[in-house]
Design a protein around this motif. Structure first.
Motif, mmCIF file in Angstrom:
data_model
loop_
_atom_site.group_PDB
_atom_site.id
_atom_site.type_symbol
_atom_site.label_atom_id
_atom_site.label_comp_id
_atom_site.label_asym_id
_atom_site.label_seq_id
_atom_site.Cartn_x
_atom_site.Cartn_y
_atom_site.Cartn_z
ATOM 1 N N ASP A 27 0.816 -1.209 0.000
ATOM 2 C CA ASP A 27 0.000 0.000 0.000
ATOM 3 C C ASP A 27 0.849 1.256 0.000
ATOM 4 O O ASP A 27 1.844 1.363 0.729
ATOM 5 N N ALA A 28 0.399 2.227 -0.783
ATOM 6 C CA ALA A 28 1.041 3.539 -0.810
ATOM 7 C C ALA A 28 0.613 4.333 0.428
ATOM 8 O O ALA A 28 -0.424 4.035 1.029
ATOM 9 N N PRO A 29 1.391 5.335 0.779
ATOM 10 C CA PRO A 29 0.921 6.247 1.831
ATOM 11 C C PRO A 29 -0.390 6.903 1.395
ATOM 12 O O PRO A 29 -0.748 6.874 0.210
ATOM 13 N N ASP A 30 -1.080 7.530 2.308
ATOM 14 C CA ASP A 30 -2.327 8.229 1.992
ATOM 15 C C ASP A 30 -1.989 9.574 1.357
ATOM 16 O O ASP A 30 -1.887 10.590 2.032
ATOM 17 N N PHE A 31 -1.803 9.561 0.043
ATOM 18 C CA PHE A 31 -1.422 10.780 -0.666
ATOM 19 C C PHE A 31 -2.529 11.826 -0.678
ATOM 20 O O PHE A 31 -2.273 12.986 -0.946
ATOM 21 N N SER A 32 -3.774 11.437 -0.389
ATOM 22 C CA SER A 32 -4.855 12.428 -0.361
ATOM 23 C C SER A 32 -4.622 13.464 0.735
ATOM 24 O O SER A 32 -5.101 14.594 0.629
ATOM 25 N N ARG A 33 -3.891 13.109 1.768
ATOM 26 C CA ARG A 33 -3.542 14.056 2.838
ATOM 27 C C ARG A 33 -2.237 14.782 2.529
ATOM 28 O O ARG A 33 -2.008 15.878 3.016
ATOM 29 N N ILE A 34 -1.374 14.168 1.740
ATOM 30 C CA ILE A 34 -0.034 14.699 1.492
ATOM 31 C C ILE A 34 -0.020 15.712 0.348
ATOM 32 O O ILE A 34 0.522 16.811 0.475
ATOM 33 N N LEU A 35 -0.590 15.344 -0.792
ATOM 34 C CA LEU A 35 -0.443 16.149 -2.002
ATOM 35 C C LEU A 35 -1.010 17.560 -1.908
ATOM 36 O O LEU A 35 -0.414 18.491 -2.452
ATOM 37 N N PRO A 36 -2.144 17.782 -1.218
ATOM 38 C CA PRO A 36 -2.628 19.163 -1.124
ATOM 39 C C PRO A 36 -1.656 20.097 -0.380
ATOM 40 O O PRO A 36 -1.723 21.312 -0.550
ATOM 41 N N ARG A 37 -0.767 19.548 0.419
ATOM 42 C CA ARG A 37 0.207 20.348 1.171
ATOM 43 C C ARG A 37 1.538 20.478 0.446
ATOM 44 O O ARG A 37 2.422 21.195 0.893
ATOM 45 N N SER A 38 1.711 19.762 -0.643
ATOM 46 C CA SER A 38 2.974 19.754 -1.365
ATOM 47 C C SER A 38 3.149 21.028 -2.178
ATOM 48 O O SER A 38 2.173 21.653 -2.604
ATOM 49 N N LEU A 39 4.402 21.394 -2.415
ATOM 50 C CA LEU A 39 4.694 22.502 -3.315
ATOM 51 C C LEU A 39 4.336 22.103 -4.747
ATOM 52 O O LEU A 39 3.825 22.894 -5.524
ATOM 53 N N ALA A 40 4.590 20.850 -5.080
ATOM 54 C CA ALA A 40 4.282 20.324 -6.412
ATOM 55 C C ALA A 40 4.383 18.812 -6.368
ATOM 56 O O ALA A 40 4.948 18.242 -5.441
ATOM 57 N N HIS A 41 3.850 18.185 -7.362
ATOM 58 C CA HIS A 41 4.078 16.766 -7.611
ATOM 59 C C HIS A 41 3.954 16.570 -9.111
ATOM 60 O O HIS A 41 3.205 17.274 -9.792
ATOM 61 N N ILE A 42 4.744 15.645 -9.613
ATOM 62 C CA ILE A 42 4.829 15.425 -11.044
ATOM 63 C C ILE A 42 4.512 13.957 -11.323
ATOM 64 O O ILE A 42 5.051 13.069 -10.661
ATOM 65 N N GLY A 43 3.658 13.723 -12.293
ATOM 66 C CA GLY A 43 3.343 12.363 -12.709
ATOM 67 C C GLY A 43 3.830 12.131 -14.128
ATOM 68 O O GLY A 43 3.774 13.036 -14.964
ATOM 69 N N ALA A 44 4.308 10.936 -14.387
ATOM 70 C CA ALA A 44 4.675 10.517 -15.740
ATOM 71 C C ALA A 44 3.618 9.524 -16.205
ATOM 72 O O ALA A 44 3.354 8.533 -15.522
ATOM 73 N N TYR A 45 3.027 9.807 -17.354
ATOM 74 C CA TYR A 45 1.936 8.986 -17.876
ATOM 75 C C TYR A 45 2.297 8.407 -19.234
ATOM 76 O O TYR A 45 2.740 9.127 -20.126
ATOM 77 N N HIS A 46 2.089 7.101 -19.358
ATOM 78 C CA HIS A 46 2.258 6.400 -20.627
ATOM 79 C C HIS A 46 0.908 5.807 -20.989
ATOM 80 O O HIS A 46 0.363 4.983 -20.233
ATOM 81 N N ASP A 47 0.328 6.257 -22.092
ATOM 82 C CA ASP A 47 -1.018 5.808 -22.486
ATOM 83 C C ASP A 47 -2.023 5.996 -21.345
ATOM 84 O O ASP A 47 -2.810 5.107 -21.031
ATOM 85 N N ASP A 48 -1.965 7.159 -20.686
ATOM 86 C CA ASP A 48 -2.848 7.526 -19.568
ATOM 87 C C ASP A 48 -2.704 6.633 -18.340
ATOM 88 O O ASP A 48 -3.579 6.614 -17.470
ATOM 89 N N THR A 49 -1.625 5.878 -18.255
ATOM 90 C CA THR A 49 -1.326 5.069 -17.064
ATOM 91 C C THR A 49 -0.171 5.723 -16.325
ATOM 92 O O THR A 49 0.849 6.063 -16.936
ATOM 93 N N LEU A 50 -0.330 5.895 -15.019
ATOM 94 C CA LEU A 50 0.727 6.476 -14.196
ATOM 95 C C LEU A 50 1.896 5.501 -14.109
ATOM 96 O O LEU A 50 1.755 4.397 -13.590
ATOM 97 N N VAL A 51 3.052 5.914 -14.636
ATOM 98 C CA VAL A 51 4.233 5.042 -14.635
ATOM 99 C C VAL A 51 5.396 5.648 -13.845
ATOM 100 O O VAL A 51 6.409 4.984 -13.636
ATOM 101 N N GLY A 52 5.239 6.900 -13.397
ATOM 102 C CA GLY A 52 6.286 7.541 -12.615
ATOM 103 C C GLY A 52 5.694 8.677 -11.802
ATOM 104 O O GLY A 52 4.651 9.236 -12.161
ATOM 105 N N PHE A 53 6.375 9.000 -10.701
ATOM 106 C CA PHE A 53 5.829 10.011 -9.797
ATOM 107 C C PHE A 53 6.943 10.561 -8.915
ATOM 108 O O PHE A 53 7.851 9.834 -8.530
ATOM 109 N N VAL A 54 6.863 11.839 -8.612
ATOM 110 C CA VAL A 54 7.726 12.453 -7.606
ATOM 111 C C VAL A 54 6.922 13.534 -6.888
ATOM 112 O O VAL A 54 6.102 14.226 -7.504
ATOM 113 N N ASN A 55 7.142 13.640 -5.597
ATOM 114 C CA ASN A 55 6.484 14.639 -4.762
ATOM 115 C C ASN A 55 7.519 15.664 -4.325
ATOM 116 O O ASN A 55 8.657 15.313 -4.018
ATOM 117 N N VAL A 56 7.117 16.926 -4.300
ATOM 118 C CA VAL A 56 7.976 17.997 -3.793
ATOM 119 C C VAL A 56 7.292 18.590 -2.568
ATOM 120 O O VAL A 56 6.350 19.375 -2.678
#
Length: 128
Positions: A27-56
């Motif tokens: 299981d991933a951490p609960d990003f629903s609580r994390i991402l709204p507080r982040s400066l940014a987050h970047i997703g990499a999508y291949h054919d609309d599938t999330l294949v990479g991610f980084v949180n700032v």
């Protein structure tokens, strides 16, 4: 080459699928609580599938922190993580951060140096 999206807010199912594959944990951490507080987050999508991610994450001031750099194992060694970190660096700078920090294990030294990071001395306390 995957498309990079800034602040995409992936669904919990998308993040769990990537996290489980990338980190070999259920299981991933609960990003629903994390991402709204982040400066940014970047997703990499291949054919609309999330294949990479980084949180700032950030301190609300001039310090930002690279966290959770993840690429699906089937998509590694294609430069996706480098693109994610470089885009996160650009966005953090654009949004006012003056310092970007990252913690990593020794085997990732070459990767983060290639992304422009320099070594620093830091301290750590394990709390749990």
């Amino acid at each position: 080459m995957p498309e990079l999206r800034i602040d995409p807010f992936p669904s919990p199912a998308e993040l769990n699928a990537l996290w489980s594959a990338a980190w070999s944990t259920p299981d991933a951490p609960d990003f629903s609580r994390i991402l709204p507080r982040s400066l940014a987050h970047i997703g990499a999508y291949h054919d609309d599938t999330l294949v990479g991610f980084v949180n700032v994450a950030w301190d609300g001031g001039i310090h930002a922190f690279i966290l959770d750099t993840s690429v699906h194992p089937d998509m590694r060694r294609q430069g996706i993580a480098t693109r994610l970190v470089r885009e996160a660096t650009r966005v953090a700078r654009e949004r006012g951060a003056e310092w970007l920090h990252v913690d990593f294990e020794p085997h990732l030294t070459g990767f983060y140096r290639a992304c422009g990071f320099t070594p620093t001395a830091a301290g750590l306390i394990k709390l749990a």
